[in-house]
Design a protein around this motif. Sequence first.
Motif, PDB file in Angstrom:
ATOM      1  N   TYR A  33       0.832  -1.196   0.000  1.00  0.00           N
ATOM      2  CA  TYR A  33       0.000   0.000   0.000  1.00  0.00           C
ATOM      3  C   TYR A  33       0.869   1.249   0.000  1.00  0.00           C
ATOM      4  N   GLY A  34       0.364   2.300  -0.661  1.00  0.00           N
ATOM      5  CA  GLY A  34       1.115   3.540  -0.804  1.00  0.00           C
ATOM      6  C   GLY A  34       1.229   4.320   0.494  1.00  0.00           C
ATOM      7  N   ASP A  35       1.651   5.573   0.393  1.00  0.00           N
ATOM      8  CA  ASP A  35       1.951   6.364   1.599  1.00  0.00           C
ATOM      9  C   ASP A  35       0.997   7.533   1.806  1.00  0.00           C
ATOM     10  N   ASN A  36      -0.180   7.487   1.169  1.00  0.00           N
ATOM     11  CA  ASN A  36      -1.197   8.504   1.450  1.00  0.00           C
ATOM     12  C   ASN A  36      -2.245   7.877   2.368  1.00  0.00           C
ATOM     13  N   LYS A  37      -1.971   7.879   3.660  1.00  0.00           N
ATOM     14  CA  LYS A  37      -2.775   7.109   4.609  1.00  0.00           C
ATOM     15  C   LYS A  37      -3.615   7.977   5.535  1.00  0.00           C
ATOM     16  N   GLU A  60      -3.702  15.234  -1.795  1.00  0.00           N
ATOM     17  CA  GLU A  60      -3.980  14.589  -3.069  1.00  0.00           C
ATOM     18  C   GLU A  60      -3.184  13.287  -3.137  1.00  0.00           C
ATOM     19  N   LEU A  61      -3.625  12.355  -3.965  1.00  0.00           N
ATOM     20  CA  LEU A  61      -3.074  11.010  -4.014  1.00  0.00           C
ATOM     21  C   LEU A  61      -1.556  10.977  -4.123  1.00  0.00           C
ATOM     22  N   HIS A  62      -0.982  11.860  -4.950  1.00  0.00           N
ATOM     23  CA  HIS A  62       0.466  11.828  -5.195  1.00  0.00           C
ATOM     24  C   HIS A  62       1.243  12.846  -4.376  1.00  0.00           C
ATOM     25  N   ASP A  63       0.568  13.653  -3.597  1.00  0.00           N
ATOM     26  CA  ASP A  63       1.211  14.748  -2.860  1.00  0.00           C
ATOM     27  C   ASP A  63       1.562  14.304  -1.443  1.00  0.00           C
ATOM     28  N   THR A  64       2.478  13.346  -1.328  1.00  0.00           N
ATOM     29  CA  THR A  64       2.898  12.844  -0.025  1.00  0.00           C
ATOM     30  C   THR A  64       4.324  13.293   0.270  1.00  0.00           C
ATOM     31  N   PRO A  65       4.681  13.433   1.544  1.00  0.00           N
ATOM     32  CA  PRO A  65       6.018  13.956   1.873  1.00  0.00           C
ATOM     33  C   PRO A  65       7.164  13.143   1.268  1.00  0.00           C
ATOM     34  N   ARG A  66       7.047  11.815   1.271  1.00  0.00           N
ATOM     35  CA  ARG A  66       8.143  10.988   0.775  1.00  0.00           C
ATOM     36  C   ARG A  66       7.994  10.658  -0.715  1.00  0.00           C
ATOM     37  N   LYS A  67       6.893  11.101  -1.329  1.00  0.00           N
ATOM     38  CA  LYS A  67       6.648  10.903  -2.762  1.00  0.00           C
ATOM     39  C   LYS A  67       6.601   9.424  -3.154  1.00  0.00           C
ATOM     40  N   GLY A  68       6.127   8.600  -2.231  1.00  0.00           N
ATOM     41  CA  GLY A  68       6.029   7.182  -2.527  1.00  0.00           C
ATOM     42  C   GLY A  68       4.987   6.873  -3.589  1.00  0.00           C
ATOM     43  N   ASN A  69       3.827   7.504  -3.491  1.00  0.00           N
ATOM     44  CA  ASN A  69       2.786   7.244  -4.493  1.00  0.00           C
ATOM     45  C   ASN A  69       3.176   7.768  -5.860  1.00  0.00           C
ATOM     46  N   LEU A  70       3.917   8.856  -5.893  1.00  0.00           N
ATOM     47  CA  LEU A  70       4.434   9.372  -7.164  1.00  0.00           C
ATOM     48  C   LEU A  70       5.363   8.345  -7.800  1.00  0.00           C
ATOM     49  N   ALA A  71       6.203   7.726  -6.980  1.00  0.00           N
ATOM     50  CA  ALA A  71       7.118   6.704  -7.486  1.00  0.00           C
ATOM     51  C   ALA A  71       6.356   5.485  -7.989  1.00  0.00           C
ATOM     52  N   LEU A  72       5.303   5.082  -7.274  1.00  0.00           N
ATOM     53  CA  LEU A  72       4.500   3.947  -7.725  1.00  0.00           C
ATOM     54  C   LEU A  72       3.882   4.233  -9.084  1.00  0.00           C
TER      55      LEU A  72
END
Length: 353
Positions: free
Chosen positions: A84-88, A93-105
């Motif tokens: 599972y991604g890092d927007n928990k 927004e789905l891709h706007d996470t501090p570690r950019k994990g969902n962007l990488a996915l």
Amino acid sequence: MEEVPFSEVARTDLVIDRKYAGGVAGNRGDDPISKILPVGNAGGFRFLGSPTRGTVRALVLYTSMADLEWPDRLDLGAGTFTYYGDNKKPGRELHDTPRKGNLALRDMFRDAGSAERRRRVPPILLFSKAGRGAGVAYRGLLVPGAATVPPEEQLVAIWRSSGDERFQNYRSLFTVLDARLVTRAWLDDIRAGNPMTMNAPRAWSVWVRTGMPDPLLAPRSVEHRTREQQLPSSRSDIELLTTMHRHFAERPTDFEYCAAHLWWMLAPATDELEVTRPSRDGGRDAVGRYKIGPPADQIKIDFALEAKCYGPTTAVGVRDISRLISRLRHRNFGVLVTTSYVHAQAYREVRED
């Protein structure tokens, strides 16, 4: 295998399921992953490079395998890993996470489907929590997707809610490649930005060239689990199970609702589930329907659920299992949810039937 001492993790190879000890200083410097590759020492997504600049040379996925709300799962028999991604939490927004994990996915799964862009997908190393303190286990070399699952189901943005707020997160599916060894020489190549060398595992090189993943398949060698394998081993899980049993011990009918919810969490393809009235349940604590097949053409199979709120020293025996089986009709299947374990004889009989 023996655990690799913390003093040696920076020089060793990675072997499937080998444990790597953490330090004993009591701070983030105890993390062995950052010694294996300089990817940082916190978070589930750990990058060598920058996902926003497109310069990621390697990605480490770390999981505790203990988050019930976001249940990462390693399927040894199928050679796949669900992550599972890092927007928990709500608010982003789905891709706007501090570690950019969902962007990488998003970028990895996009690039994996193109022969021209597949070389951009970095080597992905999977680690899970293991042993004492900061210790970890190496669980495999991953690539995005799986040959047995349609592309549209390999990376899915799912909705969740917290309170009265909604948000999206990714559920991703990876293949664990048949690469039993990742050498220190290849890790050094990765660090230098050149993974396509003679040191690369063959399964990874083949995937980059062809897009065809060769999974590491490891079917179970035993057909039934022992009492020790069925019951939890960690202190926190034992405490959770004990608390649940104590809470429902005098109210087994209420446990039926809890068992139904637990099954729904474990089997999200459940389409309908109804706890039956105690006086009219026909020996079934709950009944439901389970969806199988592709989303556009599914069928639903009926099932019966039995809930047993037993203590950890009281096994679910042959009589309990037979009672559930006797309630099944043609084309039904049965579900057993218990706070205990299934006796070896009952387990074997179900497997053999």
